[in-house]
Write an enzyme that holds these catalytic residues in place. Structure first.
Site, PDB file in Angstrom:
ATOM      1  N   HIS A  44      -4.888   9.664   8.011  1.00  0.00           N
ATOM      2  CA  HIS A  44      -5.896   9.229   7.729  1.00  0.00           C
ATOM      3  C   HIS A  44      -5.982   7.971   7.952  1.00  0.00           C
ATOM      4  O   HIS A  44      -5.082   6.739   7.201  1.00  0.00           O
ATOM      5  CB  HIS A  44      -5.641   8.710   6.231  1.00  0.00           C
ATOM      6  CG  HIS A  44      -6.633   8.682   4.822  1.00  0.00           C
ATOM      7  ND1 HIS A  44      -8.010   8.685   5.170  1.00  0.00           N
ATOM      8  CD2 HIS A  44      -6.372   7.446   4.444  1.00  0.00           C
ATOM      9  CE1 HIS A  44      -8.854   7.777   3.817  1.00  0.00           C
ATOM     10  NE2 HIS A  44      -7.072   7.113   3.414  1.00  0.00           N
ATOM     11  N   ALA A  84       0.241   4.874 -12.196  1.00  0.00           N
ATOM     12  CA  ALA A  84      -1.270   5.102 -13.059  1.00  0.00           C
ATOM     13  C   ALA A  84      -1.936   4.257 -13.636  1.00  0.00           C
ATOM     14  O   ALA A  84      -2.859   4.984 -15.147  1.00  0.00           O
ATOM     15  CB  ALA A  84      -0.267   6.332 -14.050  1.00  0.00           C
ATOM     16  N   ASN A  95      -1.653   4.929   0.683  1.00  0.00           N
ATOM     17  CA  ASN A  95      -1.741   4.505   1.618  1.00  0.00           C
ATOM     18  C   ASN A  95      -0.825   3.963   2.835  1.00  0.00           C
ATOM     19  O   ASN A  95       0.045   2.802   2.130  1.00  0.00           O
ATOM     20  CB  ASN A  95      -2.661   3.783   2.900  1.00  0.00           C
ATOM     21  CG  ASN A  95      -4.100   5.072   2.387  1.00  0.00           C
ATOM     22  OD1 ASN A  95      -3.771   5.508   3.102  1.00  0.00           O
ATOM     23  ND2 ASN A  95      -5.236   4.383   2.390  1.00  0.00           N
ATOM     24  N   ARG A 154       2.369  -4.032  10.730  1.00  0.00           N
ATOM     25  CA  ARG A 154       1.825  -2.938   9.872  1.00  0.00           C
ATOM     26  C   ARG A 154       3.683  -1.968  10.020  1.00  0.00           C
ATOM     27  O   ARG A 154       2.958  -1.312   9.190  1.00  0.00           O
ATOM     28  CB  ARG A 154       1.273  -2.222  11.407  1.00  0.00           C
ATOM     29  CG  ARG A 154       1.045  -0.797  11.310  1.00  0.00           C
ATOM     30  CD  ARG A 154      -0.332   0.039  11.603  1.00  0.00           C
ATOM     31  NE  ARG A 154      -0.142   0.717  12.781  1.00  0.00           N
ATOM     32  CZ  ARG A 154       0.291   1.561  13.257  1.00  0.00           C
ATOM     33  NH1 ARG A 154       0.663   1.255  14.510  1.00  0.00           N
ATOM     34  NH2 ARG A 154       0.046   2.986  13.894  1.00  0.00           N
ATOM     35  N   GLN A 192      -6.620   1.487 -10.793  1.00  0.00           N
ATOM     36  CA  GLN A 192      -7.672   2.095 -10.653  1.00  0.00           C
ATOM     37  C   GLN A 192      -8.780   3.573 -10.134  1.00  0.00           C
ATOM     38  O   GLN A 192      -9.134   4.468 -10.970  1.00  0.00           O
ATOM     39  CB  GLN A 192      -8.712   0.908  -9.626  1.00  0.00           C
ATOM     40  CG  GLN A 192      -8.217   0.524  -8.625  1.00  0.00           C
ATOM     41  CD  GLN A 192      -9.562   1.075  -7.144  1.00  0.00           C
ATOM     42  OE1 GLN A 192     -10.397   0.822  -8.234  1.00  0.00           O
ATOM     43  NE2 GLN A 192      -9.797   1.068  -6.365  1.00  0.00           N
ATOM     44  N   ASN A 237       6.918   0.950   2.038  1.00  0.00           N
ATOM     45  CA  ASN A 237       6.309   1.673   1.671  1.00  0.00           C
ATOM     46  C   ASN A 237       7.448   2.559   1.601  1.00  0.00           C
ATOM     47  O   ASN A 237       7.069   3.943   0.896  1.00  0.00           O
ATOM     48  CB  ASN A 237       4.866   2.218   2.150  1.00  0.00           C
ATOM     49  CG  ASN A 237       3.660   1.744   1.384  1.00  0.00           C
ATOM     50  OD1 ASN A 237       3.560   2.006   0.309  1.00  0.00           O
ATOM     51  ND2 ASN A 237       3.503   0.476   1.738  1.00  0.00           N
ATOM     52  N   ASP A 263     -12.504  11.936   3.280  1.00  0.00           N
ATOM     53  CA  ASP A 263     -13.380  11.119   4.559  1.00  0.00           C
ATOM     54  C   ASP A 263     -14.295  12.347   4.718  1.00  0.00           C
ATOM     55  O   ASP A 263     -15.226  12.387   4.896  1.00  0.00           O
ATOM     56  CB  ASP A 263     -11.868  11.523   5.889  1.00  0.00           C
ATOM     57  CG  ASP A 263     -11.050  10.659   5.051  1.00  0.00           C
ATOM     58  OD1 ASP A 263     -11.176   9.316   5.059  1.00  0.00           O
ATOM     59  OD2 ASP A 263     -10.143  10.784   5.392  1.00  0.00           O
TER      60      ASP A 263
END
Length: 349
Positions: free
Chosen positions: A201, A26, A145, A112, A29, A119, A173
């Protein structure tokens, strides 16, 4: 403020209980552009009060306190309260809506697989907190992401909340592609409906114009009457959509900010209030993308949905023809394969 307008605000507040809306990341940006949209009624409607519960990491709490000050200093009559903190269990407590903007960004030299697994740890913990303290009707939108896979992880670790309550953002997108298509055809973006984003995405997403209408008429009529080649829509527009995020990042040195916030607004507003104009794109957890696009395990995949309001939706692929663009099926399969690979890496299968 006049007595009449104050009375009107009080009546609204009495009529509806505030939605408790949690926003993670929060102090970032995207949130800085999104929070005024939430507080002003542009997302959930001009008669729906909200409470904002703002979550970020400890080092960002000073910045977050400044954001809260700005919200308090603005005349948002629908904003019933602002709460800030670094504990997911406190900030997700009783949430009706949770918007996950915060994640671990990819850094130079980072593989990757490492990004996915880093994450995964974040969204496992947040999923567990969501499962324990949020309302069982809570709707979660993942923006951070890799959004699709993060959403799958979040859902997997919040098993008492229906999987239909989880989605990831591909509306950005769709918005990018629609705006570019509108420029090509000299019409307003709002004139175009039915543009679809399939798959992940990522740079493998497939932008599909073949189901679009312009002011209610098949877009092929406008394309043909203006003398455009369909190759531009099948190739150039797809490539533009796949690469646009990277172009913004290269130009700004930052990923998309307010355009992402606008897309979050569009996504949530359609789900909450409904959209009578037609189908839109969203990444939701499904067992197949289309009858012609099955996969082994459930994936969070961008598909066409019809928004019914109250966070209810229907996947709108039944009977949908996929033969207008012969390359579409194979292109979408590439994106689905990437999603499956991400799932395996994140879940360490």
């Amino acid at each position: 403020v006049s007595t009449q307008s104050t009375w009107g605000i009080v009546k609204i507040m009495e009529a509806k209980q505030p939605l408790i809306v949690t926003v993670t990341g929060a102090a970032g940006q995207i949130a800085y552009s999104l929070l005024p949209l939430l507080a002003s009624g542009q997302v959930f409607g001009e008669e729906q009060p909200i409470v904002l519960q703002l979550l970020d990491i400890e080092p960002a709490l000073t910045v977050l306190s400044g954001v809260a000050m700005e919200l308090e200093d603005s005349p948002f009559s629908l904003l019933a309260d602002v709460r800030c903190g670094a504990d997911p269990r406190e900030m997700l407590k009783d949430a009706d809506v949770a918007i996950f903007l915060g994640g671990f960004p990819r850094k130079p030299g980072m593989e990757r697989k490492d990004l996915l697994q880093t994450n995964a740890k974040i969204f496992k913990a947040q999923g567990a907190a969501l499962n324990d303290v949020a309302k069982k009707t809570c709707h979660s939108l993942v923006v951070a992401n890799p959004a699709n896979t993060n959403c799958s992880i979040l859902s997997a670790h919040a098993p008492t909340i229906p999987r239909e309550n989880f989605s990831a953002l591909t509306r950005l997108d769709q918005n990018r592609a629609v705006s570019h298509m509108a420029q090509k055809l000299s019409c307003a973006p709002s004139d175009i409906t039915g543009f679809l984003i399939w798959g992940n995405h990522s740079s493998t997403m497939f932008a599909d114009y073949t189901h679009t209408y312009i002011q209610g008429a098949c877009s092929f009529e406008r394309i043909d009457s203006q003398g455009h080649s369909h190759d531009w829509f099948k190739q150039d527009l797809v490539e533009f959509t796949q690469k646009r995020g990277a172009q913004v990042l290269q130009a700004r040195g930052l990923s998309s900010g307010f355009s992402t916030a606008q897309a979050v607004k569009d996504h949530l507003r359609d789900l909450f209030l409904g959209n009578e104009k037609g189908i839109v794109s969203a990444a939701v957890i499904v067992d197949q993308a289309h009858a012609e696009l099955p996969f082994e395990a459930p994936l969070c995949c961008s598909v066409p949905i019809k928004c019914l309001g109250g966070f209810r939706y229907e996947v709108a692929t039944e009977g949908m023809k996929m033969d207008y663009n012969p390359a579409a099926i194979d292109a979408i399969k590439v994106s689905l394969q990437e999603l499956d690979e991400e799932r395996r890496m994140a879940f360490e299968e």
